[in-house]
Design an enzyme around this catalytic site. Structure first.
Site, short mmCIF file in Angstrom:
data_model
loop_
_atom_site.label_atom_id
_atom_site.label_comp_id
_atom_site.label_asym_id
_atom_site.label_seq_id
_atom_site.Cartn_x
_atom_site.Cartn_y
_atom_site.Cartn_z
N ILE A 1 -15.17 -4.66 13.97
CA ILE A 1 -14.98 -2.97 14.81
C ILE A 1 -14.36 -3.51 16.06
CG2 ILE A 1 -15.62 -0.82 16.04
CD1 ILE A 1 -18.18 -1.41 14.51
N VAL B 1 6.54 7.24 34.41
CA VAL B 1 7.61 7.83 34.28
C VAL B 1 7.29 9.58 34.30
CG1 VAL B 1 9.41 7.79 32.23
CG2 VAL B 1 10.54 7.18 34.62
N ALA C 1 -2.42 8.83 17.80
CA ALA C 1 -1.03 7.69 17.76
C ALA C 1 -1.70 6.93 17.65
CB ALA C 1 -1.22 7.88 19.06
N ALA D 1 -9.34 10.92 24.07
CA ALA D 1 -9.78 11.57 25.43
C ALA D 1 -9.93 12.47 25.31
CB ALA D 1 -9.07 10.44 26.06
N SER E 1 -17.31 -5.01 21.00
CA SER E 1 -18.85 -6.66 21.15
C SER E 1 -19.10 -6.58 19.48
CB SER E 1 -19.87 -5.81 21.97
OG SER E 1 -20.04 -5.04 21.25
N ALA F 1 -9.82 4.80 16.56
CA ALA F 1 -9.13 4.97 18.16
C ALA F 1 -9.24 6.39 17.87
CB ALA F 1 -7.92 5.29 17.54
N CYS G 1 2.87 13.98 23.89
CA CYS G 1 3.84 13.88 24.66
C CYS G 1 4.88 15.14 24.72
CB CYS G 1 4.01 13.12 24.68
SG CYS G 1 3.14 11.77 24.65
C1 LIG Z 1 0.21 17.07 27.25
C2 LIG Z 1 0.10 15.86 27.48
C3 LIG Z 1 1.18 14.77 27.55
C4 LIG Z 1 1.42 13.22 27.17
N1 LIG Z 1 2.99 12.34 27.68
C5 LIG Z 1 2.30 11.67 28.15
C6 LIG Z 1 3.73 10.44 28.30
O1 LIG Z 1 4.88 11.38 28.58
N2 LIG Z 1 3.38 9.52 28.27
C7 LIG Z 1 2.52 8.44 27.74
O2 LIG Z 1 2.48 7.36 27.69
N3 LIG Z 1 1.70 9.45 27.15
C8 LIG Z 1 1.46 10.83 27.18
N4 LIG Z 1 0.27 11.34 27.23
C9 LIG Z 1 -0.58 10.51 26.34
C10 LIG Z 1 -0.87 10.59 25.24
O3 LIG Z 1 -0.73 11.10 24.28
C11 LIG Z 1 -1.92 9.44 24.79
O4 LIG Z 1 -2.68 8.89 25.38
C12 LIG Z 1 -2.16 9.24 23.18
O5 LIG Z 1 -2.01 10.50 22.71
C13 LIG Z 1 -3.33 8.51 22.88
O6 LIG Z 1 -3.69 8.09 21.89
P1 LIG Z 1 -4.88 7.99 20.73
O7 LIG Z 1 -4.56 8.19 19.67
O8 LIG Z 1 -5.84 7.01 21.97
O9 LIG Z 1 -6.02 9.21 21.53
P2 LIG Z 1 -5.14 10.83 20.53
O10 LIG Z 1 -4.11 11.74 20.65
O11 LIG Z 1 -6.14 11.36 21.40
O12 LIG Z 1 -6.27 11.12 19.27
C14 LIG Z 1 -7.40 10.64 18.64
C15 LIG Z 1 -7.67 11.68 18.01
O13 LIG Z 1 -8.71 11.06 17.48
C16 LIG Z 1 -9.70 12.45 16.98
N5 LIG Z 1 -11.48 11.88 16.75
C17 LIG Z 1 -12.21 12.13 18.22
N6 LIG Z 1 -13.05 11.55 18.13
C18 LIG Z 1 -13.14 11.78 16.39
C19 LIG Z 1 -14.21 11.49 14.76
N7 LIG Z 1 -15.31 11.17 16.28
N8 LIG Z 1 -14.17 11.52 14.10
C20 LIG Z 1 -13.23 12.17 12.88
N9 LIG Z 1 -11.52 11.93 14.05
C21 LIG Z 1 -12.20 12.44 16.38
C22 LIG Z 1 -9.08 13.31 17.53
O14 LIG Z 1 -9.28 14.91 16.89
C23 LIG Z 1 -7.97 13.05 17.42
O15 LIG Z 1 -7.14 13.62 16.90
C24 LIG Z 1 0.64 12.54 26.61
C25 LIG Z 1 -0.92 13.72 26.77
C26 LIG Z 1 -1.01 14.99 27.05
C27 LIG Z 1 -2.04 15.55 26.60
#
Ligand SMILES: Cc1cc2nc3c(=O)[nH]c(=O)nc-3n(C[C@H](O)[C@H](O)[C@H](O)COP(=O)(O)OP(=O)(O)OC[C@H]3O[C@@H](n4cnc5c(N)ncnc54)[C@H](O)[C@@H]3O)c2cc1C
Length: 463
Positions: A285, A337, A14, A118, A281, A115, A46
């Site tokens: 980055i 929500v 995301a 979690a 920090s 990015a 989501c």
């Molecule tokens: C079932 C479910 C339902 C959800 N419903 C909602 C909702 O209704 N509303 C809402 O606001 N949020 C919702 N969320 C939360 C939302 O999906 C997350 O907040 C969002 O995906 C976070 O985005 P991100 O890019 O920070 O991390 P992530 O989506 O976790 O993506 C991080 C990516 O980094 C990659 N990665 C990690 N470490 C490394 C590395 N060292 N090298 C290379 N790649 C790496 C991972 O493989 C992953 O693909 C939901 C989540 C889930 C699981």
């Protein structure tokens, strides 16, 4: 000739892709690379519960963008199946490993974005964690494993451990597939981080009305399997529940190891520490999405709020700032929500307890109203529990339950709180009215007026 700037983004779900898209819009020349350990990018996580539940029929609907799309539309390179393993800050390089071959290489960066998201909490110490049929739900691949296990085993009984957002959405998904569903929660009520106990009662009724068995106030002690290594039972402090499938929905832990190992500051919450421009920090980055900690807009506290809405906003800010912009991210209100079967649940800002802890003198009102004019067919109960500060009259938070219009009321409250609005501001808001959508006096107006009344009756402070 101007040298080409290299932007490397670790994480392609995301925050990462949003960052890349924003950076490309502002800098047509930069070399932009997304490093993603999975084979897919930009999954609509989501939507996963609705894919498991069958409302979304194909996983393709959840693949929002492909690496090919990024390359062709924006000249953004996606290195799928590649994990970033360390950051050499002095050399400005990221070391990556190609997972299929084990080959390592380094990518130089001028600006690096973490990015990494979690990880679903699934304690290794939980006995039986490794049995087949025990799942977490974060990616399409997890959903596919759950769906295959459901049909391969002709699963009848699912046990969900944890009554948070994913637990609730998972319960609905499994019920939609005809499974018998139990939810086990260590705390005394469902959605404990969103709702006060009194508000959760209506949610619990909705769950039990829809056939979900609730086991509250009891920890899971262990998972037990059969002779084939397949999960068969969930043993809690009080019950032994039969299970063909177990979904662990115990929350998320920020993926901060890459940053920690590189010596970047990590907050007390466990998330990567960032400033208002989402810079870590290290000045070159940045970090955003679920892996960082956020600042609560009302209290200033550092908190973890792993939400897709926040991750996308982070991406926009970072994409600007790594291309010369000066955007800031002002923080979060924990606005949420969620649909629990037919009941909508909204939450924003502080509960009364949180307000008290933050030094406010909270006034609380719980008001029942209707989601539309009482005479209009289909009007249903809408409950608002609102918190305001007695001294300043500022609106601090709200919890909202109902069968319609929960999102609207949650977002109105989020707007009022964001703009530092008072009960007077809220009571005077010129909200839209038409019988199919609300009463002439919206339930938010009613709640604001009840709280205004409480303020007027408040004993005057004497020095
Ligand atoms: C079932 C479910 C339902 C959800 N419903 C909602 C909702 O209704 N509303 C809402 O606001 N949020 C919702 N969320 C939360 C939302 O999906 C997350 O907040 C969002 O995906 C976070 O985005 P991100 O890019 O920070 O991390 P992530 O989506 O976790 O993506 C991080 C990516 O980094 C990659 N990665 C990690 N470490 C490394 C590395 N060292 N090298 C290379 N790649 C790496 C991972 O493989 C992953 O693909 C939901 C989540 C889930 C699981």
């Amino acid at each position: 000739l101007e040298t080409q700037k290299s932007i490397v983004i670790v994480g392609g779900m995301a925050c990462g892709p949003k960052t890349a898209a924003r950076a490309r819009r502002r800098d047509p020349n930069a070399r932009i690379t997304i490093v993603e350990q999975g084979e897919t990018v930009s999954e609509g996580s989501c939507g996963l519960p609705y894919y498991v539940g069958g409302q979304i029929e194909s996983e393709n609907a959840l693949l929002i963008r492909t690496p090919k799309f990024f390359k062709e539309s924006s000249n953004i390179d996606v290195m799928g199946g590649t994990r970033a393993v360390s950051i050499h800050r002095d050399a400005h390089e990221v070391e990556v490993v190609t997972l299929a071959t084990g080959a390592t290489s380094t990518i130089p960066y001028d600006k690096l974005v973490i990015a990494t998201g979690a990880t679903a909490v699934a304690p290794a110490s939980l006995q039986g964690r490794g049995l087949s049929g025990v799942f977490t739900l974060t990616k399409i691949a997890d959903a596919n494993l759950i769906l295959s296990a459901m049909s391969a085993r002709d699963a009848r009984k699912a046990v969900i451990v944890g009554a948070g957002l994913i637990g609730m959405e998972g319960a609905e998904a499994f019920r939609s597939r005809g499974l018998d569903v139990s939810v086990v929660e260590a705390l005394e009520h469902v959605l404990p981080s969103l709702l006060d106990a009194d508000m959760s009662v209506q949610v619990q009724k909705e769950l039990t009305d829809k056939g979900v068995h609730l086991f509250l106030g009891q920890r899971v002690l262990r998972l037990e399997g059969d002779e084939k290594g397949q999960v068969a039972r969930v043993v809690t402090e009080k019950e032994t529940l039969e299970a063909d499938l177990v979904l662990l929905a115990l929350g998320f832990r920020p993926n901060a190891e890459l940053a920690r190992d590189a010596g970047l500051a990590i907050g007390a919450s466990g998330g990567i520490a960032v400033d208002g421009s989402l810079r870590t920090s290290d000045p070159d980055i940045y970090a955003g999405g679920d892996c960082v900690e956020n600042t609560h807009r009302v209290t200033g506290a550092k908190i973890l709020t792993p939400m897709g809405s926040t991750a996308n906003k982070h991406g926009r800010v970072i994409g600007s700032n790594i291309t010369g912009g000066r955007d800031t991210f002002p923080g979060v209100l924990g606005t949420t929500v969620v649909k629990v079967f037919d009941l909508g649940v909204g939450r924003v800002g502080l509960s009364a307890d949180e307000a008290r802890e933050a030094g406010f003198e909270p006034l609380v009102a719980t008001v029942d109203g209707l989601d539309r004019a009482g005479y209009y067919p289909g009007a249903r109960k809408l409950t608002v529990k609102m918190v305001a500060d007695r001294t300043s009259g500022k609106v601090l938070g709200g919890q909202i339950l109902g069968w319609g219009g929960v999102d609207k009321r949650t977002d109105v409250l989020a707007t009022v709180i964001t703009l530092d609005g008072t009960l007077d501001d809220l009571a005077d808001l010129d909200l839209a009215y038409s019988p199919p959508f609300s009463g002439a006096m919206d339930v938010l107006h009613d709640a604001a007026n009840v709280l205004r009344g409480k303020r007027e009756r408040a004993p005057e402070k004497r020095s």
